[in-house]
Motif scaffolding. Structure first.
Motif, PDB file in Angstrom:
ATOM      1  N   LEU A  40      -9.329   4.738  -4.812  1.00 13.28           N
ATOM      2  CA  LEU A  40      -8.200   4.931  -3.889  1.00 13.28           C
ATOM      3  C   LEU A  40      -7.344   3.680  -3.709  1.00 13.28           C
ATOM      4  O   LEU A  40      -6.142   3.787  -3.465  1.00 13.28           O
ATOM      5  CB  LEU A  40      -8.721   5.396  -2.524  1.00 13.28           C
ATOM      6  CG  LEU A  40      -9.585   6.674  -2.539  1.00 13.28           C
ATOM      7  CD1 LEU A  40     -10.083   7.003  -1.140  1.00 13.28           C
ATOM      8  CD2 LEU A  40      -8.812   7.862  -3.105  1.00 13.28           C
ATOM      9  N   TYR A  41      -7.944   2.489  -3.811  1.00 10.19           N
ATOM     10  CA  TYR A  41      -7.190   1.261  -3.484  1.00 10.19           C
ATOM     11  C   TYR A  41      -7.337   0.133  -4.497  1.00 10.19           C
ATOM     12  O   TYR A  41      -6.585  -0.830  -4.442  1.00 10.19           O
ATOM     13  CB  TYR A  41      -7.673   0.692  -2.134  1.00 10.19           C
ATOM     14  CG  TYR A  41      -7.752   1.702  -1.041  1.00 10.19           C
ATOM     15  CD1 TYR A  41      -6.592   2.180  -0.446  1.00 10.19           C
ATOM     16  CD2 TYR A  41      -8.986   2.205  -0.605  1.00 10.19           C
ATOM     17  CE1 TYR A  41      -6.644   3.123   0.559  1.00 10.19           C
ATOM     18  CE2 TYR A  41      -9.048   3.147   0.407  1.00 10.19           C
ATOM     19  CZ  TYR A  41      -7.884   3.603   0.980  1.00 10.19           C
ATOM     20  OH  TYR A  41      -7.930   4.539   1.969  1.00 10.19           O
ATOM     21  N   GLY A  42      -8.333   0.200  -5.377  1.00 14.13           N
ATOM     22  CA  GLY A  42      -8.700  -0.991  -6.148  1.00 14.13           C
ATOM     23  C   GLY A  42      -8.496  -0.878  -7.642  1.00 14.13           C
ATOM     24  O   GLY A  42      -7.368  -0.865  -8.141  1.00 14.13           O
ATOM     25  N   CYS A  43      -9.615  -0.755  -8.365  1.00 16.25           N
ATOM     26  CA  CYS A  43      -9.594  -0.804  -9.840  1.00 16.25           C
ATOM     27  C   CYS A  43      -8.535   0.119 -10.432  1.00 16.25           C
ATOM     28  O   CYS A  43      -7.766  -0.288 -11.306  1.00 16.25           O
ATOM     29  CB  CYS A  43     -10.918  -0.358 -10.455  1.00 16.25           C
ATOM     30  SG  CYS A  43     -12.374  -0.426  -9.448  1.00 16.25           S
ATOM     31  N   ASP A 142      -3.109  -2.147   0.039  1.00 21.71           N
ATOM     32  CA  ASP A 142      -1.862  -1.536   0.517  1.00 21.71           C
ATOM     33  C   ASP A 142      -0.819  -1.393  -0.587  1.00 21.71           C
ATOM     34  O   ASP A 142       0.143  -0.627  -0.447  1.00 21.71           O
ATOM     35  CB  ASP A 142      -1.261  -2.407   1.638  1.00 21.71           C
ATOM     36  CG  ASP A 142      -2.247  -2.584   2.785  1.00 21.71           C
ATOM     37  OD1 ASP A 142      -2.861  -1.573   3.177  1.00 21.71           O
ATOM     38  OD2 ASP A 142      -2.434  -3.723   3.260  1.00 21.71           O
ATOM     39  N   ILE A 143      -0.971  -2.141  -1.665  1.00 19.91           N
ATOM     40  CA  ILE A 143       0.100  -2.218  -2.675  1.00 19.91           C
ATOM     41  C   ILE A 143       0.478  -0.852  -3.267  1.00 19.91           C
ATOM     42  O   ILE A 143       1.656  -0.523  -3.347  1.00 19.91           O
ATOM     43  CB  ILE A 143      -0.281  -3.208  -3.798  1.00 19.91           C
ATOM     44  CG1 ILE A 143      -0.439  -4.575  -3.158  1.00 19.91           C
ATOM     45  CG2 ILE A 143       0.681  -3.163  -4.955  1.00 19.91           C
ATOM     46  CD1 ILE A 143       0.310  -5.690  -3.751  1.00 19.91           C
ATOM     47  N   PRO A 144      -0.497  -0.015  -3.663  1.00 19.70           N
ATOM     48  CA  PRO A 144      -0.091   1.267  -4.256  1.00 19.70           C
ATOM     49  C   PRO A 144       0.665   2.155  -3.273  1.00 19.70           C
ATOM     50  O   PRO A 144       1.387   3.057  -3.695  1.00 19.70           O
ATOM     51  CB  PRO A 144      -1.422   1.926  -4.647  1.00 19.70           C
ATOM     52  CG  PRO A 144      -2.437   0.848  -4.621  1.00 19.70           C
ATOM     53  CD  PRO A 144      -1.957  -0.192  -3.677  1.00 19.70           C
ATOM     54  N   TYR A 145       0.496   1.924  -1.973  1.00 18.35           N
ATOM     55  CA  TYR A 145       1.078   2.806  -0.954  1.00 18.35           C
ATOM     56  C   TYR A 145       2.269   2.158  -0.241  1.00 18.35           C
ATOM     57  O   TYR A 145       2.847   2.758   0.661  1.00 18.35           O
ATOM     58  CB  TYR A 145       0.009   3.169   0.091  1.00 18.35           C
ATOM     59  CG  TYR A 145      -1.216   3.795  -0.542  1.00 18.35           C
ATOM     60  CD1 TYR A 145      -1.248   5.151  -0.843  1.00 18.35           C
ATOM     61  CD2 TYR A 145      -2.316   3.024  -0.889  1.00 18.35           C
ATOM     62  CE1 TYR A 145      -2.362   5.735  -1.445  1.00 18.35           C
ATOM     63  CE2 TYR A 145      -3.434   3.597  -1.496  1.00 18.35           C
ATOM     64  CZ  TYR A 145      -3.452   4.945  -1.768  1.00 18.35           C
ATOM     65  OH  TYR A 145      -4.552   5.504  -2.376  1.00 18.35           O
ATOM     66  N   LEU A 146       2.636   0.944  -0.645  1.00 11.52           N
ATOM     67  CA  LEU A 146       3.675   0.182   0.039  1.00 11.52           C
ATOM     68  C   LEU A 146       5.002   0.916  -0.032  1.00 11.52           C
ATOM     69  O   LEU A 146       5.395   1.391  -1.099  1.00 11.52           O
ATOM     70  CB  LEU A 146       3.794  -1.166  -0.682  1.00 11.52           C
ATOM     71  CG  LEU A 146       4.555  -2.262   0.021  1.00 11.52           C
ATOM     72  CD1 LEU A 146       3.771  -2.712   1.244  1.00 11.52           C
ATOM     73  CD2 LEU A 146       4.727  -3.434  -0.950  1.00 11.52           C
ATOM     74  N   ASN A 147       5.691   0.968   1.116  1.00 10.36           N
ATOM     75  CA  ASN A 147       6.953   1.706   1.146  1.00 10.36           C
ATOM     76  C   ASN A 147       8.030   0.751   1.636  1.00 10.36           C
ATOM     77  O   ASN A 147       8.597   0.929   2.692  1.00 10.36           O
ATOM     78  CB  ASN A 147       6.759   2.887   2.118  1.00 10.36           C
ATOM     79  CG  ASN A 147       7.872   3.880   1.993  1.00 10.36           C
ATOM     80  OD1 ASN A 147       8.736   3.727   1.127  1.00 10.36           O
ATOM     81  ND2 ASN A 147       7.879   4.871   2.866  1.00 10.36           N
ATOM     82  N   LYS A 148       8.258  -0.306   0.869  1.00 12.88           N
ATOM     83  CA  LYS A 148       9.189  -1.330   1.333  1.00 12.88           C
ATOM     84  C   LYS A 148       9.776  -2.030   0.108  1.00 12.88           C
ATOM     85  O   LYS A 148       9.035  -2.370  -0.807  1.00 12.88           O
ATOM     86  CB  LYS A 148       8.390  -2.331   2.193  1.00 12.88           C
ATOM     87  CG  LYS A 148       9.179  -3.503   2.687  1.00 12.88           C
ATOM     88  CD  LYS A 148       8.320  -4.498   3.448  1.00 12.88           C
ATOM     89  CE  LYS A 148       9.166  -5.727   3.724  1.00 12.88           C
ATOM     90  NZ  LYS A 148       8.519  -6.797   4.388  1.00 12.88           N
ATOM     91  N   ASP A 149      11.092  -2.225   0.103  1.00  9.48           N
ATOM     92  CA  ASP A 149      11.700  -2.986  -0.997  1.00  9.48           C
ATOM     93  C   ASP A 149      11.398  -4.463  -0.808  1.00  9.48           C
ATOM     94  O   ASP A 149      11.409  -4.946   0.317  1.00  9.48           O
ATOM     95  CB  ASP A 149      13.219  -2.812  -0.967  1.00  9.48           C
ATOM     96  CG  ASP A 149      13.596  -1.483  -1.589  1.00  9.48           C
ATOM     97  OD1 ASP A 149      12.768  -0.941  -2.355  1.00  9.48           O
ATOM     98  OD2 ASP A 149      14.696  -0.996  -1.286  1.00  9.48           O
ATOM     99  N   PHE A 150      11.128  -5.137  -1.880  1.00  9.26           N
ATOM    100  CA  PHE A 150      10.908  -6.583  -1.739  1.00  9.26           C
ATOM    101  C   PHE A 150      11.276  -7.281  -3.044  1.00  9.26           C
ATOM    102  O   PHE A 150      11.252  -6.680  -4.117  1.00  9.26           O
ATOM    103  CB  PHE A 150       9.442  -6.884  -1.371  1.00  9.26           C
ATOM    104  CG  PHE A 150       8.461  -6.531  -2.455  1.00  9.26           C
ATOM    105  CD1 PHE A 150       8.000  -5.241  -2.630  1.00  9.26           C
ATOM    106  CD2 PHE A 150       7.999  -7.516  -3.323  1.00  9.26           C
ATOM    107  CE1 PHE A 150       7.108  -4.925  -3.637  1.00  9.26           C
ATOM    108  CE2 PHE A 150       7.097  -7.219  -4.331  1.00  9.26           C
ATOM    109  CZ  PHE A 150       6.654  -5.914  -4.489  1.00  9.26           C
ATOM    110  N   ASN A 151      11.650  -8.554  -2.889  1.00  3.87           N
ATOM    111  CA  ASN A 151      11.965  -9.354  -4.074  1.00  3.87           C
ATOM    112  C   ASN A 151      11.023 -10.536  -4.233  1.00  3.87           C
ATOM    113  O   ASN A 151      10.870 -11.044  -5.335  1.00  3.87           O
ATOM    114  CB  ASN A 151      13.409  -9.876  -3.994  1.00  3.87           C
ATOM    115  CG  ASN A 151      14.361  -8.727  -4.183  1.00  3.87           C
ATOM    116  OD1 ASN A 151      14.201  -7.915  -5.107  1.00  3.87           O
ATOM    117  ND2 ASN A 151      15.336  -8.612  -3.286  1.00  3.87           N
TER     118      ASN A 151
END
Ligand SMILES: Cc1cc2nc3c(=O)[nH]c(=O)nc-3n(C[C@H](O)[C@H](O)[C@H](O)COP(=O)(O)OP(=O)(O)OC[C@H]3O[C@@H](n4cnc5c(N)ncnc54)[C@H](O)[C@@H]3O)c2cc1C
Length: 407
Positions: A40-43, A142-151
């Motif tokens: 769900l979150y890792g490998c 959190d990365i796979p589920y992140l809902n935010k634009d970022f540079n």
């Protein structure tokens, strides 16, 4: 015989299907979906997101360009998570394991879920770990589920997790800064490896800030006397054992087990990250041992030659220790690597008492190279030297190191 397994990560999953050979097994999982941290979150999400980064990297080396957005990479991850979580469901169902969704606790020999008590002749605890919770930061989960634009991203920690996600995010075109309080990234790994990876990360434009601790505030990282702003702050170390409700089981930071994964209490075994190992393949193999022993077998978990891989390109992989007498083969000497313009990096194999005791590889196909070495670690030097590498192949680096080694 009735067995209860707690946790559906790699350890719990394999403990359950191993015990289900002869027992009636119930598996308790507190999340809606099965598969644990790994699925769900890792490998799995991290490797699915890595795939577009690898494509972008390979093409850039040939002077071509392809851009993948972060959202596209996340889409790869969500598809892989769905398939493998359903795969876990199917595996359990096909082995007749009953899945109970709820939070399990243990008291006086019994597993409880809500107000229900589960009668069991044996228990396997495979509750794993949870992400670090640090103000103003996100965790790799959190990365796979992140809902935010970022540079831009400030990555806190230059260990295994920090290095892997830094490379992936950099290849997706973002500005990446790593902050590491030791003087080098990968501080606990082999010194040749640290030096080469540091050089490589600088070359591809990942900015390294080494040798000081950080203070974190909203969108800001204070490091030595400087302040850095970043759209995201990714905290990459310090996962916590999930022991809530299992305090009666003997533990220090992690649950204590012997080589049979036995906790020393009743017919209770434990496996996976909760026993202080941090890879899915260790969790799987410990899970199998715990699952077989809880139904009365006498299996032993042998930690010799467990390979570890960091999935960047070139890959980083290692096994055992690199303390003995070592032979280093640069990839620039390997025919297949030359043919494919993959001459970055090296393989280093170390020997003691006529045996391989460890190795590191920073190269294309390092995962295959290190897996072969981990098998050869179980042989004598003479037996290992009987290995014939296909030509041309990356495995010739191993053959050549064995040939060059003089005891
Ligand atoms: C970003 C990241 C990338 C990774 N990449 C890799 C990789 O490439 N290769 C690799 O080998 N390893 C990797 N790992 C490590 C790997 O994910 C873990 O080693 C593995 O998941 C451990 O498996 P486990 O079964 O012990 O625990 P987990 O996978 O953590 O599963 C534990 C399960 O128990 C459940 N649970 C906990 N408490 C309870 C309770 N009280 N009641 C009911 N259920 C409960 C949890 O919800 C969870 O589903 C990575 C980890 C992270 C964070």
């Amino acid at each position: 015989m009735n067995i209860t397994v707690v946790g559906s990560g790699p350890a719990g999953l394999y403990a359950a299907i191993s015990a289900a050979r002869t027992a009636k097994v119930k598996l308790v999982e507190k999340q809606d979906r099965l598969g644990g941290t790994c699925v769900l979150y890792g490998c799995i999400p991290s490797k699915a997101m890595l795939h577009p980064s690898i494509l972008a990297y390979e093409l850039s080396r040939l002077g071509r360009k392809i851009d993948f957005s972060f959202d596209e990479a996340q889409k790869f991850a969500k598809e892989a998570i769905d398939r493998l979580s359903k795969g876990a469901e199917y595996m359990l169902e096909s082995q007749g394991v009953e899945v109970i969704h709820g939070t399990a606790t243990y008291r006086s020999g019994k597993i409880n879920v809500g107000n229900e008590s589960i009668e069991s002749d044996g228990i396997v605890i495979a509750t794993g770990t949870e992400k670090p919770k640090v103000n103003f930061t996100i965790a790799s989960d959190d990365i796979p589920y992140l809902n935010k634009d970022f540079n831009s991203v400030a990555v806190i920690g230059g260990g295994v997790g920090g290095v892997e996600y830094s490379w992936l995010i950099k290849m997706l075109g973002k500005d990446v800064h790593i902050f590491e309080k030791q003087n080098e990234i990968l501080p606990y790994l082999d010194s040749d490896l640290r030096r080469e990876v540091t050089k490589y990360f600088k070359k591809i434009g990942i900015k390294l800030h080494l040798g000081h601790d950080v203070t974190i505030s909203e969108n800001k990282v204070r490091f030595a006397d400087e302040e850095f702003s970043a759209d995201l702050i990714l905290f990459t170390f310090g996962r916590k054992p999930l022991l809530d409700g299992f305090e009666e089981i003997p533990h220090e930071k992690w649950i204590r087990v012997d080589e049979r994964m036995y906790t020393g209490v009743g017919n209770i075994y434990a496996a996976g990250d909760i026993t202080g190992s941090f890879t899915a393949h260790e969790a799987i193999n410990k899970g199998v041992v715990a699952g077989l022993n809880v139904i009365g077998n006498k299996k032993v978990y042998s930690p010799i030659g467990v390979p570890k891989v960091l999935y960047i390109e070139p890959q980083i992989a290692y096994v055992g220790n690199t303390n003995g007498k070592c032979v280093k083969i640069n990839m620039a000497e390997v025919a297949r690597a030359i043919a494919e313009k993959e001459t970055e990096g090296f393989v280093k194999i170390c020997f003691e008492n006529n045996k391989i005791v460890g190795a590191v590889a920073f190269s294309e196909r390092a995962e295959e190279i290190i897996s072969l070495i981990s098998v050869l670690m179980r042989s004598t030097l003479e037996e290992a030297r009987e290995f014939i590498a296909p030509h041309p192949s990356y495995l010739e680096a191993v053959w050549e190191a064995l040939r060059r080694f003089e005891p």
